[in-house]
Enzyme design. Structure first.
Site, mmCIF file in Angstrom:
data_model
loop_
_atom_site.group_PDB
_atom_site.id
_atom_site.type_symbol
_atom_site.label_atom_id
_atom_site.label_comp_id
_atom_site.label_asym_id
_atom_site.label_seq_id
_atom_site.Cartn_x
_atom_site.Cartn_y
_atom_site.Cartn_z
ATOM 1 N N ALA B 13 18.370 15.977 64.531
ATOM 2 C CA ALA B 13 17.587 16.199 65.748
ATOM 3 C C ALA B 13 16.633 15.047 66.003
ATOM 4 O O ALA B 13 16.561 14.504 67.114
ATOM 5 C CB ALA B 13 16.814 17.516 65.635
ATOM 6 N N GLU B 36 10.422 10.177 57.550
ATOM 7 C CA GLU B 36 11.405 11.027 56.860
ATOM 8 C C GLU B 36 10.975 11.163 55.397
ATOM 9 O O GLU B 36 10.800 10.175 54.712
ATOM 10 C CB GLU B 36 12.797 10.411 56.971
ATOM 11 C CG GLU B 36 13.832 10.955 56.012
ATOM 12 C CD GLU B 36 14.057 12.472 56.105
ATOM 13 O OE1 GLU B 36 14.062 13.020 57.221
ATOM 14 O OE2 GLU B 36 14.186 13.106 55.030
ATOM 15 N N CYS B 46 26.527 18.909 56.360
ATOM 16 C CA CYS B 46 27.725 19.752 56.314
ATOM 17 C C CYS B 46 28.826 19.121 55.483
ATOM 18 O O CYS B 46 29.787 19.787 55.106
ATOM 19 C CB CYS B 46 28.251 19.986 57.718
ATOM 20 S SG CYS B 46 27.014 20.680 58.805
ATOM 21 N N ASP B 287 16.852 22.413 63.520
ATOM 22 C CA ASP B 287 16.793 23.648 62.733
ATOM 23 C C ASP B 287 15.413 24.307 62.748
ATOM 24 O O ASP B 287 15.304 25.524 62.550
ATOM 25 C CB ASP B 287 17.173 23.379 61.269
ATOM 26 C CG ASP B 287 18.612 22.919 61.114
ATOM 27 O OD1 ASP B 287 19.360 22.944 62.115
ATOM 28 O OD2 ASP B 287 18.987 22.545 59.994
#
Lengths: 457, 457
Positions: B13, B36, B46, B287
């Site tokens: 995102a 980050e 994933c 998320d």
């Protein structure tokens, strides 16, 4: 006395209608007689190239349901090898020829469904009736070609026409280890695609060893002892042992036309959305019936089993006294030639222009799975969207395993008249074995929307 | 002086937003700093199970774009190993900890994007900090598990939780020839499916040699020398060399909450359709941000890369001064466990009930290709449709190769609020290598519509 439904044509549309009507009304209430000129009912014409190529070996499996089963399970009186020669709409009867017993008779009806299908186009060329020249339409054609291959072991085949049947037959002959030439009048095979996409199909076919002669027209055939020996085009003579014609199909609408039933501009029978012809009590469905194209808003003739099944079901419901409408088509189609998958939906550029649209296009290369996942195969997606509105008008996909069926999600979007801007936000499934995090469909919609915006700016 | 955008979180995102904003505004106009906490940016979380299982070997390919590339190609100042500790919404600054250099500092912003993601749920159980117990969230987790497998060659693994991560990890361990047990609190794995479909997943997993313990809760772990040696459930003790927790994820919304930014009922950050939080100039995506479910019309928290990317793009456009809205989600998801493909979209039965719907369901067994075509694989499709209206509410698919991605066409129909009656007439692609003449999606819609009609009668 029960009402009587007579069905002319015992394939997908006719037998879907008969089955559906039977489900709604029992034999004491509705008598159903179906006349089929050939020897089989409800078969998969689309499966014929795979039977010829040897991918499918069990001939019987191409037949969804036999005349005997229709008779026993559904009390549908199917009469194969019976050709309907004429329809008397005033007297409500058909004139029928029993092909095996050479006798003719009349059969009355209360309701009539015309489901006479389509037939392959065979131009009047020299020696076109020579042995070894085939159309691919009926199961009998499939049996004959396969029998010839297994008996004579021909080495060379020429396919005339690079449409769906043409490229599928080219694949079949490749699988039989034959030398294959394909002759196409247009600059590239698959003229249902835009030329830029069709050229990629051409390249892939050449990669499979198929010799392509595009921009070339067949002028006739040479024969020896009544058997085809060569195809003559406007540019060359190609020696061959076998010829398959894949020049498209024409609706079998003559029977209806001669009976005074209205025929549309596409040469197919005019029907309303309930599959009614212009004559009370007479219905039409399948390849012989005209379809409404939801994007171009034009009447079209498309010979495709999936439409035939849906139209047959629609006709059957209405014939039985229910209510159902057939909402039209959007020109979705898929095929493959060897390992190349090809699909399309909606309008190609030329069709969009002819329908009066101005449009933008975008083409995106992506992969069928996450790029790093084993088996990720290339997929090229092209979309066409209306200027300003961004409404999707059509799409084409070329790729390897897992590429082509993605056309269905685009078809669903097109069916709902979505813009490519709306499409790019759709919640499609993602996991690395199945798609990149932006599915190729979404990336292409996104790029097409950028083109719409750039065009507006 | 350029405006400054600070991004908290350098994954899907955050970096989608940063990239999108950069595309619209140059570095002289918009400065972009992204913090980050971890060591990587824009990676495929994933993909981690497939890296662990050895299906994917090249670790670097899981990273879509490195911090260096963001810096060089896009002038985005990505600072990895930097954790944002707090947000001061009044002073418009974040307090940051440089994890490698153990220093803290403030950084001012004009606009702030919170993209802090989600974190795996780890219940407070005895010995849950023992060595050999892993979550699967970051690339670091993936590296650690794979390194342990390659170094210690463990023979046994226990997976706690039978959701997406759980069954993907079970597959990974099967591929590593390990003995795998999976513990699931619910009666069947994949609680995002209805129990009748989940049980089929269970049977397929057992067929792959995975030992399933359903209706069973983990109570703690046993450890030897600080290393996990067994999993203790309410029914048994299972000896193991390795444990993976797949108990779902929770939005990382604490940072925002502590700053006074509104949090929704799903525990994710409340955003409007432009991804604005309740505080001017502060945005959230991915998320950690709450999503609108288009079918239930409820706020939901779903951790999924595909949403994160779209929301990030949407936020980026708006942050840069453009206009874009995120239309919400419909809960589409796909995965596989060994050769079984599983997909769902919309609401399952329980969710439909909770949303106040009354509904019918139909489940259809079909094949991915024409039944007679080689490679035709089983596909079971279940649809849920609203009573009376016949509006599609959700669908689930279980099958073998080529089954699961069909969920996308159902998702597109659901997105457009189609009825199953409308769906059954959709013009989907057909050819024997790709589908039966009635695609499984269409057959299931047809059967579901029959159920709607029967219910009305």
């Amino acid at each position: 006395m029960p009402e009587r439904l007579v069905v002319v044509g015992g394939d997908a549309a006719g037998m879907s209608a008969a089955s559906q009507a039977r489900r709604m009304r029992g034999p004491d209430d509705l008598e159903i007689i179906a006349f089929e000129r050939g020897s089989y009912t409800s078969y998969s014409a689309c499966g014929i190239p795979y039977y010829i190529g040897g991918t499918v070996d069990d001939f019987d499996r191409l037949i969804a349901r036999s005349p005997e089963r229709f008779r026993e399970k559904q009390h549908i009186d199917v009469r194969i090898r019976h050709e309907v020669l004429s329809i008397d709409v005033d007297a409500c009867k058909v004139h029928v020829r029993d092909l095996d017993n050479e006798r003719e008779f009349d059969e009355g009806f209360d309701q009539l469904l015309v489901a006479t299908g389509a037939r392959p186009i065979r131009p009047p060329l020299e020696n076109s009736d020579a042995e070894g020249i085939f159309g691919v339409q009926t199961l009998g054609d499939g049996e004959a070609i396969r029998a010839l291959i297994e008996r004579d072991r021909p080495r060379r085949a020429v396919v005339v026409g690079g449409g769906y049947i043409g490229i599928e037959m080219a694949e079949a002959f490749v699988l039989r280890n034959m030398s294959v030439s394909l002759i196409e009048k247009a600059p590239a095979p698959m003229s249902t695609l835009d030329p830029d996409m069709g050229e990629l199909v051409a390249a892939a076919m050449q990669g499979e060893g198929i010799v392509l002669h595009c921009d070339e027209a067949v002028e006739g055939f040479e024969a020896k002892d009544g058997r085809v020996s060569a195809v003559v085009t406007d540019k060359r003579t190609i020696e061959t042992d076998l010829v398959v014609l894949g020049l498209g199909a024409r609706p079998n609408s003559e029977l209806a036309k001669e009976a005074g039933i209205a025929i549309g501009t596409s040469n197919a029978i005019t029907v309303d959305r309930r599959m009614r012809t212009g004559v009370e009590g007479i219905w039409a469905a399948g390849d012989c019936a005209e379809k409404f194209h939801r994007v171009s808003r034009k009447p079209v003739a498309i010979a495709l089993g999936t439409h035939a099944n849906k139209e047959g079901r629609t006709a059957g419901i209405n014939i039985a006294g229910g209510y159902e409408t057939f909402p039209g088509v959007i020109g979705t189609a898929v095929t493959k030639v060897c390992s190349l998958e090809v699909a399309r939906t909606g309008l190609k550029e030329q069709e969009a222009r002819e329908a009066g649209f101005e449009y933008v296009t975008a083409t995106v290369d992506s992969t069928t799975r996450a790029g790093y996942f084993p088996g990720a195969a290339p997929i090229k997606t092209k979309m066409i969207a209306e200027k300003r509105s961004g409404k999707l008008l059509g799409a084409q996909i070329i790729g390897r395993e897992g590429a082509a069926k993605r056309v269905d999600v685009i078809a669903a979007a097109l069916w709902n008249e979505m813009t490519v801007d709306d499409m790019l936000q759709m919640d499609l499934s993602y996991a690395p074995p199945f798609a990149p995090v932006w599915d190729p469909v979404l990336i292409t919609a996104r790029k097409t929307w950028q083109k719409v915006e750039e065009d507006l700016a």
